[in-house]
Design an enzyme around this catalytic site. Structure first.
Site, mmCIF file in Angstrom:
data_model
loop_
_atom_site.group_PDB
_atom_site.id
_atom_site.type_symbol
_atom_site.label_atom_id
_atom_site.label_comp_id
_atom_site.label_asym_id
_atom_site.label_seq_id
_atom_site.Cartn_x
_atom_site.Cartn_y
_atom_site.Cartn_z
ATOM 1 N N ARG A 88 0.690 -1.091 0.094
ATOM 2 C CA ARG A 88 0.032 0.002 -0.039
ATOM 3 C C ARG A 88 0.380 1.062 0.030
ATOM 4 O O ARG A 88 0.155 1.844 -0.557
ATOM 5 C CB ARG A 88 -0.560 0.533 1.245
ATOM 6 C CG ARG A 88 -2.453 -0.487 0.916
ATOM 7 C CD ARG A 88 -3.196 -0.738 -0.001
ATOM 8 N NE ARG A 88 -4.187 -1.981 -0.562
ATOM 9 C CZ ARG A 88 -4.000 -2.443 -1.581
ATOM 10 N NH1 ARG A 88 -3.258 -1.806 -1.945
ATOM 11 N NH2 ARG A 88 -5.309 -3.243 -1.520
ATOM 12 N N GLU A 91 1.764 1.270 -3.705
ATOM 13 C CA GLU A 91 0.498 2.059 -4.801
ATOM 14 C C GLU A 91 0.745 3.530 -4.097
ATOM 15 O O GLU A 91 -0.103 4.132 -4.755
ATOM 16 C CB GLU A 91 -0.271 1.224 -3.836
ATOM 17 C CG GLU A 91 -1.675 2.265 -4.304
ATOM 18 C CD GLU A 91 -3.057 0.974 -4.150
ATOM 19 O OE1 GLU A 91 -4.052 0.510 -5.047
ATOM 20 O OE2 GLU A 91 -3.021 0.610 -2.707
ATOM 21 N N SER A 114 15.000 14.476 3.551
ATOM 22 C CA SER A 114 15.659 14.232 4.451
ATOM 23 C C SER A 114 15.168 12.620 5.480
ATOM 24 O O SER A 114 14.630 13.111 5.666
ATOM 25 C CB SER A 114 16.746 14.555 5.321
ATOM 26 O OG SER A 114 17.944 13.790 6.353
#
Length: 147
Positions: A88, A91, A114
């Site tokens: 996920r 995605e 960073s």
């Protein structure tokens, strides 16, 4: 994802003791997600932190030294992750990565966030339609330098 032998040992001890990451946070004085990153060998602890961790888990103090060694970071294989939760995030970056990048550049200029001067918090947000996961990432902005 290859799990290090020390990680397996630490997670087994954590399970045997019935200790949560949140409880370890209180014992060690560091964020629960950072502690998990030490256990998964994505961060290194100093000797005091490592000793507190292995003591809380009931492991020999000699185990602590390995947690102070700077790890090889990046635990995901180069292919698309198959674990549903990790997928996920992949995605999310596929769908929102470019829009997030555009907004960051608009607000800060050309640079990156960073992952060294960085923190992440995971919170549970109660919702009558189903609890929600709230993840807050906070990283220092690093502009690209010109030369």
């Amino acid at each position: 994802m290859a799990i290090a032998e020390i990680t397996t040992k630490l997670l087994a001890a954590k399970k045997d003791k019935g200790i949560t990451f949140e409880e370890l946070e209180k014992t060690i004085g560091r964020d629960e997600t950072w502690i998990a990153s030490v256990i998964y060998r994505q961060a290194s602890a100093d000797m005091d932190e490592a000793t507190k961790l292995v003591t809380a888990l009931g492991l020999p103090e000699s185990t602590a030294e390995e947690l102070t060694i700077p790890p090889l970071k990046g635990s995901l294989e180069p292919q698309i992750p198959t674990d549903p939760l990790i997928y996920r995030f992949y995605e999310i970056m596929q769908v929102y990565g470019m829009p997030i990048k555009a907004v960051v550049h608009e607000k800060f200029g050309d640079g990156i966030m960073s992952a060294i001067d960085f923190s992440v918090e995971v919170d549970k947000v109660p919702d009558p339609k189903g609890d929600r996961v709230k993840i807050t990432m906070c990283g220092k902005f690093l502009p690209y330098k010109k030369w």
